[in-house]
Write an enzyme that holds these catalytic residues in place. Structure first.
Site, PDB file in Angstrom:
ATOM      1  N   ASP A 141       0.792  -1.262  -0.074  1.00 15.50           N
ATOM      2  CA  ASP A 141      -0.005  -0.147   0.012  1.00 15.50           C
ATOM      3  C   ASP A 141       0.771   1.180  -0.070  1.00 15.50           C
ATOM      4  OD1 ASP A 141      -2.713   1.462   2.070  1.00 15.50           O
ATOM      5  OD2 ASP A 141      -2.147   1.257  -0.133  1.00 15.50           O
ATOM      6  N   LYS A 144       2.795   3.328  -5.637  1.00 18.95           N
ATOM      7  CA  LYS A 144       2.190   2.538  -6.629  1.00 18.95           C
ATOM      8  C   LYS A 144       3.202   1.881  -7.519  1.00 18.95           C
ATOM      9  CE  LYS A 144      -0.989   3.246  -4.163  1.00 18.95           C
ATOM     10  NZ  LYS A 144      -0.965   2.629  -2.665  1.00 18.95           N
ATOM     11  N   ASP A 169      -3.499  -3.001  -2.370  1.00 20.83           N
ATOM     12  CA  ASP A 169      -4.446  -1.929  -2.299  1.00 20.83           C
ATOM     13  C   ASP A 169      -4.303  -1.173  -3.690  1.00 20.83           C
ATOM     14  OD1 ASP A 169      -5.339   0.678  -0.444  1.00 20.83           O
ATOM     15  OD2 ASP A 169      -6.613  -0.328  -1.682  1.00 20.83           O
ATOM     16  N   ASN A 170      -5.172  -0.649  -4.180  1.00 25.65           N
ATOM     17  CA  ASN A 170      -5.249   0.410  -5.105  1.00 25.65           C
ATOM     18  C   ASN A 170      -4.919  -0.145  -6.520  1.00 25.65           C
ATOM     19  OD1 ASN A 170      -3.752   2.082  -2.636  1.00 25.65           O
ATOM     20  ND2 ASN A 170      -5.641   2.408  -3.259  1.00 25.65           N
ATOM     21  N   GLU A 199     -11.535   4.171  -1.072  1.00 31.59           N
ATOM     22  CA  GLU A 199     -11.880   4.555   0.594  1.00 31.59           C
ATOM     23  C   GLU A 199     -12.729   5.827   0.566  1.00 31.59           C
ATOM     24  OE1 GLU A 199      -8.916   3.703  -0.261  1.00 31.59           O
ATOM     25  OE2 GLU A 199      -7.281   5.117  -0.014  1.00 31.59           O
TER      26      GLU A 199
HETATM   27  C1  LIG Z   1       9.407   2.975  -1.269  1.00 29.50           C
HETATM   28  C2  LIG Z   1       8.899   3.326   0.115  1.00 29.50           C
HETATM   29  N1  LIG Z   1       9.337   2.809   1.300  1.00 29.50           N
HETATM   30  C3  LIG Z   1       8.713   3.268   2.663  1.00 29.50           C
HETATM   31  N2  LIG Z   1       7.533   3.665   2.799  1.00 29.50           N
HETATM   32  C4  LIG Z   1       7.168   4.417   1.387  1.00 29.50           C
HETATM   33  C5  LIG Z   1       7.623   3.916   0.307  1.00 29.50           C
HETATM   34  N3  LIG Z   1       6.820   4.578  -0.504  1.00 29.50           N
HETATM   35  C6  LIG Z   1       5.879   5.172  -0.060  1.00 29.50           C
HETATM   36  N4  LIG Z   1       5.954   4.905   1.192  1.00 29.50           N
HETATM   37  C7  LIG Z   1       5.022   5.621   2.349  1.00 29.50           C
HETATM   38  O1  LIG Z   1       3.831   4.835   2.124  1.00 29.50           O
HETATM   39  C8  LIG Z   1       2.758   5.797   2.052  1.00 29.50           C
HETATM   40  C9  LIG Z   1       2.395   6.005   0.536  1.00 29.50           C
HETATM   41  C10 LIG Z   1       1.350   5.499   0.098  1.00 29.50           C
HETATM   42  C11 LIG Z   1       0.818   5.766  -1.177  1.00 29.50           C
HETATM   43  N5  LIG Z   1      -0.638   5.517  -1.374  1.00 29.50           N
HETATM   44  C12 LIG Z   1      -1.239   6.257  -2.276  1.00 29.50           C
HETATM   45  O2  LIG Z   1      -0.799   7.025  -3.045  1.00 29.50           O
HETATM   46  C13 LIG Z   1      -2.871   6.146  -2.535  1.00 29.50           C
HETATM   47  C14 LIG Z   1      -3.402   7.028  -3.241  1.00 29.50           C
HETATM   48  C15 LIG Z   1      -4.821   7.112  -3.090  1.00 29.50           C
HETATM   49  C16 LIG Z   1      -5.646   7.809  -3.831  1.00 29.50           C
HETATM   50  C17 LIG Z   1      -6.574   7.573  -4.807  1.00 29.50           C
HETATM   51  C18 LIG Z   1      -7.477   8.655  -5.340  1.00 29.50           C
HETATM   52  C19 LIG Z   1      -7.214   9.819  -5.499  1.00 29.50           C
HETATM   53  F1  LIG Z   1      -7.692  10.887  -6.036  1.00 29.50           F
HETATM   54  C20 LIG Z   1      -5.954  10.243  -4.596  1.00 29.50           C
HETATM   55  C21 LIG Z   1      -5.216   9.303  -3.758  1.00 29.50           C
HETATM   56  C22 LIG Z   1      -5.576   5.941  -2.365  1.00 29.50           C
HETATM   57  C23 LIG Z   1      -4.792   5.122  -1.696  1.00 29.50           C
HETATM   58  O3  LIG Z   1      -5.371   4.104  -1.089  1.00 29.50           O
HETATM   59  C24 LIG Z   1      -3.441   5.135  -1.746  1.00 29.50           C
HETATM   60  O4  LIG Z   1      -2.606   4.158  -0.889  1.00 29.50           O
HETATM   61  C25 LIG Z   1       3.340   7.244   2.560  1.00 29.50           C
HETATM   62  O5  LIG Z   1       3.183   6.931   4.079  1.00 29.50           O
HETATM   63  C26 LIG Z   1       4.614   6.896   2.154  1.00 29.50           C
HETATM   64  O6  LIG Z   1       5.611   7.595   2.957  1.00 29.50           O
HETATM   65 MG   LIG Z   2      -4.012   2.422  -0.573  1.00 30.82          MG
END
Ligand SMILES: Cc1ncnc2c1ncn2[C@@H]1O[C@H](/C=C/CNC(=O)c2cc(-c3ccc(F)cc3)cc(O)c2O)[C@@H](O)[C@H]1O
Ligand SMILES: [Mg+2]
Length: 214
Positions: A141, A144, A169-170, A199
């Site tokens: 999660d 992406k 997820d997603n 969500e």
């Molecule tokens: C390589 C690496 N290493 C370690 N931590 C890492 C990492 N890469 C990212 N992270 C961490 O994880 C989370 C990031 C989550 C990214 N999730 C999403 O982008 C996301 C977006 C939506 C969404 C949907 C429609 C929209 F219009 C806008 C947003 C829904 C979701 O459910 C998502 O998960 C965040 O806490 C980040 O610091």
């Molecule tokens: Mg997600």
């Protein structure tokens, strides 16, 4: 100074959830995100699918990629058997700090290890640093475009065994096309799509459950 959304989410937990009651923490976050501010937690609808997969797998060792505020971490950990553990990777220190407090409020510190840093650096260290042999369940999660490289890294590091479940997820929104193509076409996985909604919205999204065949 202006608070951040994760800080406001944490305050909603501390105000509305019962200390030591993980389900009330999950409920408080879902109410906050429905009524006050949307946040990218897996949420309650996809969360029920997550719950059913966790209950079916009954994992002893879980890896979560992307902790954010710890919503899915708490949701998973609340269903784990007594000695089971979840390692969750988060490279944003501010989010990790919030997640640790959400996890503490739920009283699940003993089951959860929040590891700060990029997944690409920590996955190769899992065996030596955390004594992990293989994972029973991996919940993806995080960013992406990291799902596919990290899955290949998990394979290369021998952290997947015959029967390990990957739950992503997603896979529709925002979408993970290269990951989907891989797990759906690779002979090393048996994949299944669970249709749901993004969500707290009516937009389509879903979880992809993939079994590693060894
Ligand atoms: C390589 C690496 N290493 C370690 N931590 C890492 C990492 N890469 C990212 N992270 C961490 O994880 C989370 C990031 C989550 C990214 N999730 C999403 O982008 C996301 C977006 C939506 C969404 C949907 C429609 C929209 F219009 C806008 C947003 C829904 C979701 O459910 C998502 O998960 C965040 O806490 C980040 O610091
Ligand atoms: Mg997600």
């Amino acid at each position: 100074t202006q608070s951040t959304r994760p800080q406001r989410l944490l305050h909603a937990v501390q105000k509305n959830a019962t200390k030591g009651d993980p389900r009330s923490v999950v409920k408080a976050i879902d109410n906050f995100c429905r009524q006050k501010e949307w946040a990218m937690n897996v949420g309650d609808e996809k969360g029920c699918i997550l719950d059913s997969v966790v209950s079916e797998v009954n994992p002893v060792t879980v890896l979560e990629l992307g902790t954010y505020c710890g919503y899915s971490t708490v949701r998973i950990a609340s269903l784990l058997p007594p000695r089971a553990k979840i390692i969750t990777l988060e490279f944003n220190p501010d989010y990790a700090k919030i997640a640790r407090q959400v996890i503490a409020w739920a009283g699940l510190e003993d089951k959860i290890q929040v590891v700060e840093g990029p997944s690409g650096e920590w996955i190769p260290k899992m065996k030596e640093q955390f004594g992990v042999k293989t994972f029973d369940l991996v919940f993806l999660d995080h960013w992406k475009d990291r799902y596919l490289p990290d899955t290949k890294l998990l394979e290369d590091c021998g952290l997947l065994r015959k029967g390990t479940i990957l739950l992503a997820d997603n896979v529709i929104c925002p979408g993970t096309p290269d990951y989907l193509e891989y797990v759906r076409n690779s002979p090393r996985y048996k994949s299944q799509y669970f249709k749901s909604h993004l969500e707290y919205t009516k937009a389509e999204d879903g979880l992809e459950k993939s079994v590693f065949l060894g």
